[in-house]
Design an enzyme around this catalytic site. Structure first.
Site, PDB file in Angstrom:
ATOM      1  N   HIS A 119       0.985  -1.382   0.235  1.00 53.49           N
ATOM      2  CA  HIS A 119      -0.257   0.152   0.246  1.00 53.49           C
ATOM      3  C   HIS A 119       0.897   1.081  -0.180  1.00 53.49           C
ATOM      4  O   HIS A 119       0.890   1.994  -0.169  1.00 53.49           O
ATOM      5  CB  HIS A 119      -1.131   0.154   0.713  1.00 53.49           C
ATOM      6  CG  HIS A 119      -1.974  -1.419   1.301  1.00 53.49           C
ATOM      7  ND1 HIS A 119      -2.333  -1.908   2.187  1.00 53.49           N
ATOM      8  CD2 HIS A 119      -2.501  -1.101  -0.027  1.00 53.49           C
ATOM      9  CE1 HIS A 119      -4.389  -2.135   1.351  1.00 53.49           C
ATOM     10  NE2 HIS A 119      -3.631  -2.684  -0.068  1.00 53.49           N
ATOM     11  N   ARG A 171     -18.458  18.340   1.042  1.00 59.61           N
ATOM     12  CA  ARG A 171     -19.076  17.357   2.121  1.00 59.61           C
ATOM     13  C   ARG A 171     -19.578  17.950   3.088  1.00 59.61           C
ATOM     14  O   ARG A 171     -18.544  18.200   4.043  1.00 59.61           O
ATOM     15  CB  ARG A 171     -18.532  16.392   1.761  1.00 59.61           C
ATOM     16  CG  ARG A 171     -18.030  15.740   0.490  1.00 59.61           C
ATOM     17  CD  ARG A 171     -17.315  14.680   0.205  1.00 59.61           C
ATOM     18  NE  ARG A 171     -17.284  13.081  -0.802  1.00 59.61           N
ATOM     19  CZ  ARG A 171     -16.797  14.127  -1.470  1.00 59.61           C
ATOM     20  NH1 ARG A 171     -15.257  14.006  -1.522  1.00 59.61           N
ATOM     21  NH2 ARG A 171     -17.088  12.073  -2.332  1.00 59.61           N
ATOM     22  N   ARG A 224     -24.014  20.137  -0.400  1.00 59.46           N
ATOM     23  CA  ARG A 224     -24.588  18.983  -0.468  1.00 59.46           C
ATOM     24  C   ARG A 224     -25.312  18.815   0.612  1.00 59.46           C
ATOM     25  O   ARG A 224     -24.526  19.406   1.840  1.00 59.46           O
ATOM     26  CB  ARG A 224     -23.963  17.715  -0.344  1.00 59.46           C
ATOM     27  CG  ARG A 224     -24.405  16.431  -0.433  1.00 59.46           C
ATOM     28  CD  ARG A 224     -23.874  15.389  -1.429  1.00 59.46           C
ATOM     29  NE  ARG A 224     -22.947  14.782  -0.297  1.00 59.46           N
ATOM     30  CZ  ARG A 224     -21.634  14.372  -0.722  1.00 59.46           C
ATOM     31  NH1 ARG A 224     -22.023  13.552  -1.617  1.00 59.46           N
ATOM     32  NH2 ARG A 224     -21.104  13.617   0.188  1.00 59.46           N
ATOM     33  N   ASN A 279     -19.089   7.983  -7.361  1.00 58.21           N
ATOM     34  CA  ASN A 279     -19.192   6.780  -6.444  1.00 58.21           C
ATOM     35  C   ASN A 279     -20.273   5.132  -5.304  1.00 58.21           C
ATOM     36  O   ASN A 279     -20.417   4.417  -5.667  1.00 58.21           O
ATOM     37  CB  ASN A 279     -18.000   7.018  -5.054  1.00 58.21           C
ATOM     38  CG  ASN A 279     -17.774   8.109  -5.339  1.00 58.21           C
ATOM     39  OD1 ASN A 279     -16.188   7.637  -6.729  1.00 58.21           O
ATOM     40  ND2 ASN A 279     -16.886   9.090  -4.291  1.00 58.21           N
ATOM     41  N   ASP A 280     -21.194   6.432  -5.535  1.00 58.09           N
ATOM     42  CA  ASP A 280     -22.454   5.537  -5.240  1.00 58.09           C
ATOM     43  C   ASP A 280     -22.919   4.624  -5.962  1.00 58.09           C
ATOM     44  O   ASP A 280     -23.192   4.185  -6.164  1.00 58.09           O
ATOM     45  CB  ASP A 280     -23.063   6.126  -4.255  1.00 58.09           C
ATOM     46  CG  ASP A 280     -22.939   6.295  -3.037  1.00 58.09           C
ATOM     47  OD1 ASP A 280     -22.320   5.414  -2.080  1.00 58.09           O
ATOM     48  OD2 ASP A 280     -22.987   7.847  -2.004  1.00 58.09           O
ATOM     49  N   ARG A 313     -19.167  -0.105  -1.627  1.00 63.30           N
ATOM     50  CA  ARG A 313     -17.589   0.266  -2.405  1.00 63.30           C
ATOM     51  C   ARG A 313     -16.812   0.093  -0.952  1.00 63.30           C
ATOM     52  O   ARG A 313     -16.055   1.124  -0.728  1.00 63.30           O
ATOM     53  CB  ARG A 313     -18.632   1.827  -2.637  1.00 63.30           C
ATOM     54  CG  ARG A 313     -18.693   2.487  -1.149  1.00 63.30           C
ATOM     55  CD  ARG A 313     -19.379   4.084  -1.252  1.00 63.30           C
ATOM     56  NE  ARG A 313     -18.434   5.123  -1.114  1.00 63.30           N
ATOM     57  CZ  ARG A 313     -18.281   6.139  -1.479  1.00 63.30           C
ATOM     58  NH1 ARG A 313     -20.175   6.765  -1.593  1.00 63.30           N
ATOM     59  NH2 ARG A 313     -18.174   7.764  -0.806  1.00 63.30           N
ATOM     60  N   CYS A 325     -19.720  14.706  -9.463  1.00 68.81           N
ATOM     61  CA  CYS A 325     -18.628  14.710  -8.610  1.00 68.81           C
ATOM     62  C   CYS A 325     -18.187  13.542  -7.847  1.00 68.81           C
ATOM     63  O   CYS A 325     -17.316  14.079  -6.811  1.00 68.81           O
ATOM     64  CB  CYS A 325     -19.692  15.957  -7.429  1.00 68.81           C
ATOM     65  SG  CYS A 325     -21.028  14.751  -6.973  1.00 68.81           S
TER      66      CYS A 325
HETATM   67  C1  PEP Z   1     -20.694   9.830  -4.803  1.00 70.30           C
HETATM   68  O1  PEP Z   1     -21.247   8.855  -4.410  1.00 70.30           O
HETATM   69  O2  PEP Z   1     -19.855   9.924  -6.226  1.00 70.30           O
HETATM   70  C2  PEP Z   1     -20.253  11.323  -4.243  1.00 70.30           C
HETATM   71  C3  PEP Z   1     -19.393  12.210  -4.403  1.00 70.30           C
HETATM   72  O3  PEP Z   1     -20.736  10.422  -2.631  1.00 70.30           O
HETATM   73  P1  PEP Z   1     -20.055  10.270  -1.701  1.00 70.30           P
HETATM   74  O4  PEP Z   1     -18.973   9.868  -2.697  1.00 70.30           O
HETATM   75  O5  PEP Z   1     -19.824  11.792  -0.189  1.00 70.30           O
HETATM   76  O6  PEP Z   1     -20.887   9.349  -1.044  1.00 70.30           O
HETATM   77 MG    MG Z   2     -22.399   9.416  -2.390  1.00 70.90          MG
END
Ligand code: PEP
Ligand code: MG
Length: 826
Positions: free
Chosen positions: A450, A557, A593, A710-711, A721, A758
């Protein structure tokens, strides 16, 4: 105490329910008063007043713990009436507490009453369920003599079984834990022997130290009650492969594990050879890096106190990792996830808790639990496994530091330092300031550790596995670290130095050009305007973003601003934070957000009851809608930012139009109350497949859409994730995710709304051309990559990007998309 008696198994905390601290009963109190159950001395009283230990005669120690997780209340509502060292009589008041506030503030007020000293003591006459009043007996503690029956049992049966291990990765932590589980119904003492070494089969940590691998022959020996059955059960379980059976070919002829990386040797005088961990070239001055071992008092000051310190230390590190995770992307994200998972490892936690019960201090207990595992990995003879030992060592240090309340001094070095170390820990690499350290080299380590991955993501050239030759370098010597070539040149001559300098300069020039041009508006080569924003989590981020050329923020965030709070932030506190960030952006747009709490982002001030499936539970906007005051306070705070309209509002985790409408209704009401006539934009995040599929419906009522890749990736691929087991499959460039982004862009365009990204994809140079080609017009990236993203956009035309995106949508797999993207940017 007065209340309802219940068996320990019903306590909603496995630590008590599984008797990890001791046997006893629990009381669900009906009054806020705890009385002494017997005469004795107060030996431990938690500083927060929620738990107390009494020592009676004959070695009897009783722990009374009012409520579950009440340590988090930090003493609020508890009023101890005694202090450590006091002698008390049965029936004396020990602690008064405010029943209502404990009920509201803690997951449960059920109070375990436990015998925590086990030395030959047993509980008898336990009362079952029912109402109980102070002074009524609930159990008796007796000193038990060894019964003749038990003694015969041990001497009696002995059974052995020999097994060839069919598990692909041998008996590592998880199988070891399962072995212990199946032995629960048996009284027999069971040992497992490999070669000359034996370990108690009920101790996963000790079992792991045997280093049992695929194809090893091991002996199971059981002595005492139902020995034969115990040995047979264990043998059958191991022979079943425990869900990790290697394929038959490798089971009979195990493939040799990759050998640990050996130090390469260089023939050229003054040149040391190493293994490339992160590419790049650096010229600098040698500085050795050594961290002193943390000294701790190994002896505990009472099991309940040390247990609380242990849990508290682990929780602090978990919170710190989660804070980093909430804004980490790429390899950093998967490494942090792996560290997070290790802190949940049941064997590790249990070994540490057991050590506390054996009298160790919290720090010592954690060390004792984690070190054998690190050592085992190091000695496994397998390169990949031994590189994971870094992570263990890192977590040892972080948790011990948190328990002891010590903070390593920040790593500060003069500019142009090349760090030389025996080894580096992942958290140390992330703490390096690349403005000071231009490269590092280590005696040990491996190229897939890592540490190596982090160095690459920070752009710091690094060499590892240099062997003891590295120790011969003198502090202050000039070095040329050519990580690509795998060499470290010590004390170069003038020609060598100037040649290397010319190469460093050329590389820097390209980066400097990107940074210099970063102030200009982001446009494609054909003039198409694309906004390049930055993701923020603090005022500092905002300042750095502006310096890096960000044209605004596409994601603040907010949960990250108030992470360590025990109480929700007030409206003025929130407004002040948001205003400071808006001011730092100097008039550039700021998309705030709403709190995205729940799932992988817990917040201590807004506890969410345990859920079986938190990622699919109360998180994102669902939390706001179920806590209307929290939602209203945050909207009010954002409406307080001046100039009105510079701060836009974005809703996380939207799954349906109804949620957007509910928030808009509150927003409109507040604007009316506050007399705000100006428009305050309200947008949504596209993080669920539902939002992507209904993008046109949402776009009809939202001012903008921003894709949280990401989500969206997690929910599209059904891969957590934060779960390292599936981390390699989580790729936002999966065609399924790209198709949903394409669908979102199409839906939004029918209503004339813009779409941004984002999530992590906006910071990935391979993804940027595809996103633009799909119709995304705003990219909100990690601050550090903003200049490169802008420079990359300047090389594209919309026509090329569109054709590239169409080809990407036709790819079958994420790997195919990445291949295509590499060819495109080459
Ligand atoms: C995402 O989910 O891509 C996002 C930008 O929100 P977070 O990573 O804070 O969940
Ligand atoms: Mg998210």
């Amino acid at each position: 105490m007065a209340g309802w008696l219940m068996p320990l198994e019903e306590v909603p905390d496995p630590v008590f329910a599984q008797r990890m601290l001791g046997d006893g009963v629990a009381i669900d109190p009906t009054e806020g008063c705890l009385y002494a159950p017997c005469d004795g001395e107060v030996t431990v009283l938690q500083p927060t007043g929620h738990a107390i230990t009494l020592r009676a005669g004959d070695g009897v120690e009783l722990l009374m713990h009012i409520g579950i997780d009440t340590v988090q209340l930090a003493g609020a509502g508890f009023d101890p009436q005694v202090k450590v060292g006091d002698q008390v009589r049965a029936g004396d008041v020990l602690i008064r507490f405010d029943l209502d506030s404990v009920v509201c503030g803690a997951p449960s007020v059920v109070t375990p009453v436990l015998l925590i000293s086990q030395d030959g003591l047993t509980l008898t006459g336990k009362r079952g369920s029912g109402l109980v009043a102070p002074g009524e007996p609930i159990f008796t503690v007796e000193r038990a003599g060894a019964t003749a029956e038990a003694a015969t049992d041990i001497v009696g049966e002995t059974a052995t079984r020999t097994v060839v291990v069919p598990l692909a990765h041998g008996i590592h932590a998880r199988p070891a834990a399962k072995l212990r589980e199946v032995l629960v119904p048996f009284a027999a003492k069971v040992t497992i022997t490999k070669g000359e070494q034996s370990a108690d089969a009920r101790s996963p940590v000790r079992l792991m130290t045997l280093g049992i691998k695929l194809g090893d022959t091991i002996r199971i020996t059981a002595e005492g009650g139902r020995a034969d059955e115990a040995a047979a059960t264990l043998a059958a379980l191991i022979e079943s492969g425990m869900g990790e059976k290697a394929d038959p070919a490798s089971a009979t002829a195990p493939a040799p594990a990759p050998a640990p990386v050996a130090a390469p040797v260089s023939d050229e005088p003054g040149v040391l050879a190493g293994v490339t961990a992160a590419p790049g070239l650096a010229i600098g001055t040698a500085r050795f890096f050594r961290l002193p071992e943390l000294t701790i008092d190994p002896i505990g000051k009472g099991a309940s106190l040390e247990r609380a310190r242990l849990e508290d230390g682990i929780a602090k590190v978990v919170r710190a990792i989660e804070a980093d995770l909430s804004h980490a992307a790429g390899p950093m994200r998967s490494i942090l996830s792996a560290h997070r998972a290790m802190l949940d490892d049941p064997e590790l936690l249990e070994a540490a808790r057991a050590a506390v019960l054996d009298g160790a201090s919290a720090g010592q207990a954690w060390r004792q639990a984690i070190r054998p595992q690190a050592e085992l990995l190091r000695q496994s003879g397998d390169a990949h496994l031994s590189e994971r030992a870094d992570d263990m060592v890192d977590l040892e240090r972080r948790v011990v530091s948190a328990i002891e309340g010590v903070q390593d001094a920040p790593l500060v070095f003069p500019a142009d330092t090349i760090l030389l170390a025996e080894d580096m820990l992942p958290s140390q690499v992330t703490a390096i300031d690349p403005a000071q350290v231009c490269g590092f080299a280590t005696v040990r380590g491996g190229p897939t550790s890592h540490v190596a991955i982090l160095a690459a993501s920070l752009g710091i050239p690094a060499l590892v596995a240099m062997g003891s030759a590295l120790r011969t370098v003198q502090e202050g010597e000039t070095l040329i670290l050519d990580a690509g070539a795998g060499t470290l040149r010590v004390a170069p001559n003038e020609t060598q130095r100037s040649e290397a300098q010319a190469r460093v300069d050329a590389r820097m020039a390209a980066l400097v050009a990107a940074r210099a041009a970063a102030g200009a508006e982001a446009r494609l080569a054909d003039g198409t305007r694309i906004e390049v924003f930055a993701n923020l989590g603090s005022v500092g981020d905002a300042e750095r973003a502006v310096a890096a050329g960000a044209e605004g923020s596409g994601l603040l965030r907010t949960e990250f601003l108030f992470l360590d709070r025990e109480t929700p932030p007030s409206v003025p506190e929130q407004t002040a934070e948001y205003q400071a960030i808006a001011d730092a952006l100097q008039g550039r747009p700021l998309i705030i957000r709403l709190l995205d709490i729940g799932g992988d982002k817990p917040a201590p001030y807004l506890p969410i009851a345990a859920e079986e499936n938190p990622a699919l539970g109360l998180r994102g906007i669902r939390v706001g809608l179920s806590h209307p005051q929290v939602l209203e306070d945050q909207l009010r705070a954002i409406l307080g930012v001046r100039p009105i309209g510079v701060a836009k509002i974005m809703l996380p985790m939207i799954a349906s139009v109804g949620e957007l409408r509910a928030v808009r209704a509150v927003l409109d009401r507040l604007r009316g109350e506050l007399g705000i006539g100006e428009k305050v934009e309200l947008g949504i995040m596209v993080e669920t497949p539902a939002a992507a599929a209904t993008a046109d419906l949402l776009a009809a009522e939202a001012d903008f859409l921003s894709v949280g890749t990401n989500d969206l990736t997690q929910y599209t691929l059904a891969m957590d994730r934060g779960n390292p087991a599936v981390a390699s499959g989580i790729d936002g460039l999966h065609p399924a995710v790209l198709r949903l982004i394409a669908y979102t862009c199409r839906g939004a365009s029918t209503k004339g709304r813009w779409v941004g990204v984002c999530g992590g994809l906006a910071s990935d140079p391979l993804a940027v051309p595809i996103l633009v080609g799909l119709g995304v017009t705003e990219l909100s990236a990690t601050v550090s990559v903003v200049p490169e993203v802008k420079a990359l956009l300047a090389t594209l035309t919309l026509e090329r990007a569109r054709a590239h995106a169409t080809a990407a949508l036709a790819c079958a797999t994420a790997a195919d998309v990445r291949r295509l993207a590499r060819e495109f940017t080459a």
